[in-house]
Motif scaffolding. Structure first.
Motif, PDB file in Angstrom:
ATOM      1  N   THR A 181      21.632 -27.689   6.790  1.00  7.89           N
ATOM      2  CA  THR A 181      21.116 -28.786   6.224  1.00  7.89           C
ATOM      3  C   THR A 181      19.594 -28.816   6.319  1.00  7.89           C
ATOM      4  O   THR A 181      18.920 -28.348   7.206  1.00  7.89           O
ATOM      5  N   VAL A 182      18.975 -28.761   5.379  1.00  4.41           N
ATOM      6  CA  VAL A 182      17.473 -29.054   5.077  1.00  4.41           C
ATOM      7  C   VAL A 182      17.078 -30.153   4.911  1.00  4.41           C
ATOM      8  O   VAL A 182      17.337 -30.960   3.777  1.00  4.41           O
ATOM      9  N   VAL A 183      16.204 -30.719   5.823  1.00  8.10           N
ATOM     10  CA  VAL A 183      15.559 -32.254   5.733  1.00  8.10           C
ATOM     11  C   VAL A 183      14.140 -31.856   5.439  1.00  8.10           C
ATOM     12  O   VAL A 183      13.346 -31.634   6.179  1.00  8.10           O
ATOM     13  N   SER A 184      13.701 -32.585   4.358  1.00  5.93           N
ATOM     14  CA  SER A 184      12.362 -32.421   3.801  1.00  5.93           C
ATOM     15  C   SER A 184      11.748 -33.735   4.625  1.00  5.93           C
ATOM     16  O   SER A 184      12.205 -34.758   4.692  1.00  5.93           O
ATOM     17  N   ILE A 185      10.291 -33.701   5.209  1.00  5.51           N
ATOM     18  CA  ILE A 185       9.617 -34.739   5.620  1.00  5.51           C
ATOM     19  C   ILE A 185       8.548 -34.783   4.748  1.00  5.51           C
ATOM     20  O   ILE A 185       7.442 -33.860   4.620  1.00  5.51           O
ATOM     21  N   PRO A 186       8.385 -35.932   4.068  1.00  2.16           N
ATOM     22  CA  PRO A 186       7.149 -36.347   3.231  1.00  2.16           C
ATOM     23  C   PRO A 186       5.980 -36.028   3.768  1.00  2.16           C
ATOM     24  O   PRO A 186       5.680 -36.587   4.830  1.00  2.16           O
ATOM     25  N   ARG A 187       4.878 -35.376   3.202  1.00  2.00           N
ATOM     26  CA  ARG A 187       3.563 -35.186   3.779  1.00  2.00           C
ATOM     27  C   ARG A 187       2.789 -36.347   4.063  1.00  2.00           C
ATOM     28  O   ARG A 187       1.843 -36.519   4.883  1.00  2.00           O
ATOM     29  N   ASP A 188       3.216 -37.311   3.203  1.00  2.00           N
ATOM     30  CA  ASP A 188       2.240 -38.560   3.232  1.00  2.00           C
ATOM     31  C   ASP A 188       2.818 -39.451   4.108  1.00  2.00           C
ATOM     32  O   ASP A 188       2.555 -40.752   4.220  1.00  2.00           O
ATOM     33  N   THR A 189       4.010 -39.214   5.058  1.00  4.78           N
ATOM     34  CA  THR A 189       4.496 -40.138   6.023  1.00  4.78           C
ATOM     35  C   THR A 189       3.674 -40.381   7.025  1.00  4.78           C
ATOM     36  O   THR A 189       2.850 -39.504   7.735  1.00  4.78           O
ATOM     37  N   LEU A 190       3.155 -41.646   7.522  1.00  5.44           N
ATOM     38  CA  LEU A 190       2.418 -42.000   8.698  1.00  5.44           C
ATOM     39  C   LEU A 190       3.143 -41.702  10.018  1.00  5.44           C
ATOM     40  O   LEU A 190       4.206 -42.259  10.014  1.00  5.44           O
ATOM     41  N   VAL A 191       2.745 -41.328  10.682  1.00  3.26           N
ATOM     42  CA  VAL A 191       3.195 -41.033  11.957  1.00  3.26           C
ATOM     43  C   VAL A 191       2.045 -41.154  13.336  1.00  3.26           C
ATOM     44  O   VAL A 191       0.868 -41.106  12.984  1.00  3.26           O
TER      45      VAL A 191
END
Length: 347
Positions: A127-137
């Protein structure tokens, strides 16, 4: 002709055959020595290509729990534990090739692409889960090489973690976001990705809409295309000419490229073409940064061999569920409880 003359001619013929056999034997031995030397040089060259970061030592024990390995497993057996790997595509402009492909000479680097690759215990599914680079964390405090540390930051862009603290901070931020232990880290830059695609002979993708992106310099009509390395990289970076112009549309293209690469690798018999195999290996290792657990050709080969039964159809690609950020509609935040449920499923 006398018996002595006959014996003399025969002796000369036997002598010539003997010398010819000795020459052939010496030639074969020389070829084998050269081949062994070339193989040794190739191994040294490829091994020396790989850059690494000691992430485990830098982060210590303040991390998500690591599953306990099976006591009955041996090195020769199939893996018996799942594996999570953080794969980053960096937009580093270091070096002339990266500057040319990146479209400028800006300094620094960010994680342009971030994927958590979850390999199941039998290595038959992923399973490949992409994390959007514009996500605020919430970006945690991260240790630095000089002994200092970065400050924790709230509502920070996800890709800023790599920019301020490199691979160590990228891993720590992902683990803080997901509560999933990253067993390994792999990073490849612009030039490395393009070289890999070219070494494999290109990749075939199908686009559902026309693309004309001034930023990535890619123009494609809707349909099926066989792309070279530079075109594939441009597709991976395309954003403004598809969908709503956000990072989410680009992620879809990147996930499509991942499967296209797997398809190309599976249909290319590298073992029957040593020259192509070396070009692929050189392209991969030449622009690769890993954690110290994968920083040798032996370890990378072992990982690759464990994935021999993994096909593109066995890879599921998803994106971390997100919603527009209340503070900035151009940014996103994790959508709950869906995001937490996704990470829990990996754990």
């Amino acid at each position: 002709m006398t018996g002595d003359e006959t014996n003399g001619d025969e002796g000369r013929r036997v002598g010539r055959r003997s010398r010819a056999l000795r020459i052939a034997g010496l030639t074969l031995a020389g070829v084998l020595v050269l081949a062994a030397g070339a193989a040794g040089w190739a191994y040294w060259q490829l091994n020396d290509n790989i850059k690494s970061v000691d992430i485990n030592t830098a982060l210590g024990d303040n991390r998500p729990a690591k599953p306990t390995p099976s006591a009955t497993a041996t090195a020769e057996e199939l893996p018996t534990e799942a594996l999570n790997i953080l794969v980053l595509g960096s937009d580093s402009r270091s070096g002339a090739e990266n500057q040319a492909l990146g479209g400028g000479d800006s300094t620094g680097a960010r994680s342009d692409t971030a994927m958590v690759v979850h390999l199941d215990a039998g290595r038959s599914e992923a399973t490949v889960v992409s994390i959007p680079r514009d996500t605020l964390v919430t970006r945690p405090s991260c240790p630095l090489e000089n002994g200092g540390s970065t400050e924790a930051a709230y509502n920070a862009m996800f890709n800023s973690a790599y920019a301020v603290g490199g691979p160590v901070c990228a891993v720590k931020t992902v683990e803080s976001l997901t509560n999933v232990r990253m067993d390994h880290y792999i990073e490849i830059d612009f030039a490395g990705f393009a070289k890999l695609v070219d070494a494999l002979g290109g990749v075939t993708v199908t686009t559902e809409e026309d693309i004309d992106d001034e930023d990535s310099h890619l123009t494609l009509e809707a349909g099926t295309h066989h792309l070279d390395g530079e075109q594939a990289l441009a597709l991976a970076r395309t954003r403004h000419a598809i969908g709503d112009g956000s990072d989410l549309g680009r992620i879809g293209l990147q996930q499509q490229l991942v499967k296209a690469l797997l398809e190309q690798i599976s249909t290319t018999d590298l073992l029957t073409d040593p020259a192509k195999l070396y070009r692929v290996a050189d392209a991969v290792t030449g622009s690769l940064t890993t954690d110290t657990g994968l920083d040798s050709l032996t370890e990378l080969t072992r990982l690759g061999q464990s994935l021999k039964d993994l096909s593109a159809d066995s890879v599921t690609t998803v994106t971390m569920p997100v919603v527009p950020a209340p503070s900035d509609r151009n940014r996103v935040v994790a959508e709950e409880p869906e995001a937490s449920e996704l990470w829990e499923s990996l754990r």
